[in-house]
Design an enzyme around this catalytic site. Structure first.
Site, PDB file in Angstrom:
ATOM      1  N   TYR A 293       6.629  -5.663   3.702  1.00 17.35           N
ATOM      2  CA  TYR A 293       6.911  -4.725   3.093  1.00 17.35           C
ATOM      3  C   TYR A 293       8.688  -4.188   3.354  1.00 17.35           C
ATOM      4  O   TYR A 293       8.687  -4.438   4.073  1.00 17.35           O
ATOM      5  CB  TYR A 293       6.459  -3.423   3.374  1.00 17.35           C
ATOM      6  CG  TYR A 293       7.000  -2.309   2.097  1.00 17.35           C
ATOM      7  CD1 TYR A 293       6.100  -2.042   1.247  1.00 17.35           C
ATOM      8  CD2 TYR A 293       7.947  -1.415   2.250  1.00 17.35           C
ATOM      9  CE1 TYR A 293       5.818  -1.285   0.224  1.00 17.35           C
ATOM     10  CE2 TYR A 293       8.126  -0.478   0.466  1.00 17.35           C
ATOM     11  CZ  TYR A 293       7.147  -0.650  -0.114  1.00 17.35           C
ATOM     12  OH  TYR A 293       7.872   0.552  -0.979  1.00 17.35           O
ATOM     13  N   TYR A 343      10.725  -4.130  -7.608  1.00 22.19           N
ATOM     14  CA  TYR A 343      10.376  -3.862  -6.666  1.00 22.19           C
ATOM     15  C   TYR A 343       9.448  -2.529  -7.233  1.00 22.19           C
ATOM     16  O   TYR A 343       9.405  -1.653  -8.417  1.00 22.19           O
ATOM     17  CB  TYR A 343      11.531  -2.464  -6.815  1.00 22.19           C
ATOM     18  CG  TYR A 343      10.644  -1.051  -5.921  1.00 22.19           C
ATOM     19  CD1 TYR A 343      10.919  -0.591  -4.207  1.00 22.19           C
ATOM     20  CD2 TYR A 343      11.037   0.296  -6.259  1.00 22.19           C
ATOM     21  CE1 TYR A 343      10.015   0.306  -3.701  1.00 22.19           C
ATOM     22  CE2 TYR A 343      10.507   1.490  -5.726  1.00 22.19           C
ATOM     23  CZ  TYR A 343      10.398   1.724  -3.970  1.00 22.19           C
ATOM     24  OH  TYR A 343       9.759   2.305  -3.574  1.00 22.19           O
TER      25      TYR A 343
END
Lengths: 390, 322
Positions: A293, A343
């Site tokens: 991440y 994103y």
């Protein structure tokens, strides 16, 4: 009944919208499109789906998506809190549901107009009307009120303690950009990043520069979770969940865990790493590629240490030695990541993890028997290890 | 005057579809001096707007006006700044209806323009404006209000359409914004200020002590452990009894950042935000002031200074220790 989630669930379908800066349509529609695409990819009927999971931050209502896509009765629905920490948490919920029989096929999705709608970069404000009010009161008057600022504060300390340099953060950004350059779905498709580009970009919150920060994207991503047994009856390739976990550390806050002994440790991810390895019986040496991440470049370094790919403080050397590129020991974020693809709160990374196991990533490395996927840090978080079906 | 919301909204809808008045006709024909002034101000150096020779060789065959000048050809000039000199029209009547009901604020939110072709010197532009839509009541960050969209169609002296513009404004009831300072006596908008700390049951007392000029640290009433930020139960012994001590305000910077972007109004970015290890053992987030930003570093010794950052708010700030 299973006593752990090892090999009890599999991801059998993935779907996404295009990723853009202005989708021109509602988040509900984006969620519907991604969900439908995931159902078609799995080769099941909408009426087979009986469970739905998304983020608490998602503005859409699961039953609205179910009605629109033609999903009928639901026997399971859930939401996972704490922003990007939910990226794998939603899969964790689904895995528990299918392993226990609470549901047969669960859609996990996330839809957001993250650029044309509400932008997280704008930070918190006095308009929040939740118990968060108390929490943010200690930061807002001082101006420490954006995700970049909270992560920059732990990054500064991490760099101080480990001797990491801007060039080390740049290496993460440039490596991931190299991957995005070949990915037509990525915002930065065919747009490489040089060290000069990186260093000359404006400071957002010192020590984080522009390209250390993820994008803001409009789009949606969805995956379908079921049992490995049902997965065997489908034509779509599946990724079996070897181990999966959520985790919050001691002294945990949401983005502002500044009161731990050491603020440069991401204890929530240490918990997730320990549990993923315990459940799967695997270790760092078994992992061939990773979706780490990357809301910000620095947290990639920290997570490489949490999962034991290198010693504490040595992630900078690990990335500089070429380990995380396509020919390296552990290719990371082969889609470009949130820094360079899109994103979608980490769920686009879940999709890429499945692609790596299926062998159809745009940047497919030679070996990808086990792939790690992680979620956001600085918040209660989650992670999983995917493997190939037997 | 008490008017129900239904009556009010019905009155608003009577305006929808109306032309606001006679076409507004440009005071000047499209002309080269005004084009040149515009290009200078906009720093638009395209020679087709200002260089006759270059323009002649271009696809235009001569000087043309920048398309984005479209609306300027019909603007009123300095009379715009003097409301009493403005003739009444349907748009101003509509605004008056809003004003009567307390929707006194107005802010432009969007403008879309479309250009059919380039204008050339000598053309006379006129604009016909229609009130196209009025939204339902909307809650916005600056107050509740209604969006009004007008569509202006631009034509030349021959009646040929040369472009259009949709202009959207919000007519709103200015809401009492705790974060915004009141406007000055001259009606000018006040400078933005820092966001206030919301004060609720578990944190209000701590901020009240700051107002009194004291930095407190919460202390468990049973086991005596200090904690910050304040919370209702001790994590060590689970007691809900608590007191507090006054901090000496001496500390060391554990980590810090320099805030650059986005430039949030009222804070004067760039500024230093730091996590400070107080000598009592707890930590606090604050700003480091009283030195250059490049002097701030991990390990720096700092001391407390509770200061007013605007007319109303005190904050516990930290300065380099003497």
């Amino acid at each position: 009944m299973p006593t752990t989630l090892k090999n009890e669930a599999a991801i059998v379908g993935v779907g996404q919208t295009e990723y853009s800066k202005n989708s021109g349509r509602s988040e509900v529609q984006l969620a519907c499109e991604a969900t439908k695409a995931a159902i078609m990819d799995a080769g099941i009927a909408p009426s087979d789906v009986d469970g739905m999971v998304t983020f608490t931050l998602d503005t859409t209502d699961d039953i609205e998506i179910a009605r629109a896509v033609g999903i009928g009765e639901l026997t399971f629905f859930s939401r996972t809190p704490h922003g990007g920490g939910a990226a794998v948490g939603i899969v964790h919920q689904a895995a528990m549901a299918v392993a226990t029989g609470a549901a047969k096929y669960v859609v996990c999705y996330r839809a957001l107009n993250g650029r044309s709608g509400q932008r997280y970069s704008e930070g918190v404000s006095g308009n929040i009307v939740t118990s968060d009010l108390i929490h943010w009161s200690y930061y807002m008057p001082f101006g420490l009120m954006t995700p970049a600022s909270w992560v920059a504060l732990i990054t500064q300390r991490y760099m101080h303690e480990t001797g990491s340099k801007p060039e080390d953060l740049a290496q993460v950004c440039i490596t991931q950009r190299d991957h995005a350059v070949k990915n037509p779905a990525a915002f930065f498709y065919q747009k490489p990043l040089s060290l000069d580009d990186y260093m000359n970009a404006r400071m957002i919150v010192d020590p984080l520069r522009l390209y250390d920060c993820c994008q803001e994207t409009d789009g949606a991503s969805a995956v379908i979770v079921t049992t490995p047994e049902r997965a065997r009856d489908l034509d779509a390739g599946s990724a079996v969940i070897r181990g999966i976990a959520q985790g919050a550390g001691s002294e945990q806050e949401v983005m502002t865990s500044f009161y731990r002994d050491s603020i440069s440790e991401i204890r929530e991810m240490d918990v997730v790493a320990r549990e993923c390895y315990r459940v799967s019986g695997l270790g760092p040496d078994d992992i061939d590629a990773a979706i780490v991440y990357d809301a910000f470049s620095s947290i990639v370094l920290m997570q490489l240490e949490s999962f034991g790919f290198c010693k504490t403080g040595e992630a900078k050397d690990f990335v500089q030695d070429g380990n995380v590129g396509l020919g390296g020991r552990l290719p990371i974020n082969t889609h470009g990541g949130q820094l360079s693809e899109a994103y979608i709160h980490g769920v686009n990374g879940v999709i890429e993890g499945v692609r790596l196991i299926r062998g159809d990533s745009i940047n497919q490395p030679p070996k990808s028997d086990h792939v790690l996927v992680t979620a956001g840090i600085g918040v209660p978080t989650s992670g999983m290890i995917l493997g190939k079906p037997d | 005057m008490a008017t129900s919301k239904e009556e009010f909204e019905a009155r608003l809808q009577e305006f929808v579809g109306l032309e606001i008045g006679a076409p507004e006709v440009g005071a000047d024909l499209v002309n080269e001096p005004m084009i040149r002034h515009w290009c200078e101000v906009m720093e638009d150096r395209n020679p087709v707007y200002t260089d006759p020779a270059a323009a002649k060789d271009s696809v235009h065959g001569g000087i043309v006006a920048p398309p984005t000048m479209l609306q300027t050809w019909i603007l009123d000039g300095f009379d715009m700044a003097t409301p009493e000199k403005q003739p009444m029209n349907k748009q101003r009547e509509l605004h008056a209806v809003f004003n009567e009901q307390g929707y006194t604020g107005v802010v432009a939110t969007n403008c879309d323009q479309s250009y059919d072709r380039y204008l050339t010197p000598g053309e006379q532009v006129s604009g016909t404006t229609v009130i196209e839509t009025i939204s339902e009541e909307k809650a916005t960050a600056i107050g509740i209000g209604y969006f009004i969209e007008t569509r202006t169609t631009f034509r030349n002296q021959d009646g040929e359409q040369v472009g259009w513009m949709v202009f959207r404004v919000l007519k709103f009831k200015p809401s009492a914004q705790p974060a915004a300072a009141p406007a000055g006596d001259d009606g000018a908008p006040a400078a933005p200020v820092r966001l206030r700390a919301p004060r609720t049951h578990d944190n209000g007392w701590w901020w009240n002590k700051i107002d009194e000029g004291e930095l407190h640290i919460q202390k468990c009433g049973e086991c005596g452990v200090l904690r910050h930020p304040p919370r209702p139960m001790c994590g060590e012994c689970r007691s809900i009894e608590w007191t507090s001590i006054i901090s000496t305000g001496k500390g060391v910077i554990n980590s810090y950042v320099i805030m650059h972007h986005p430039p949030i109004p009222g804070y004067g970015f760039p500024i230093a935000c730091a996590l400070i290890d107080l000598e009592e053992g707890t930590r606090i987030i604050s700003n480091v002031v009283g030195c250059d930003l490049d002097e701030v570093h991990i390990g720096m010794k700092v001391s407390l200074s509770i200061e007013n950052v605007d007319d109303e708010m005190k904050l516990p700030l930290f300065k380099p220790a003497q």
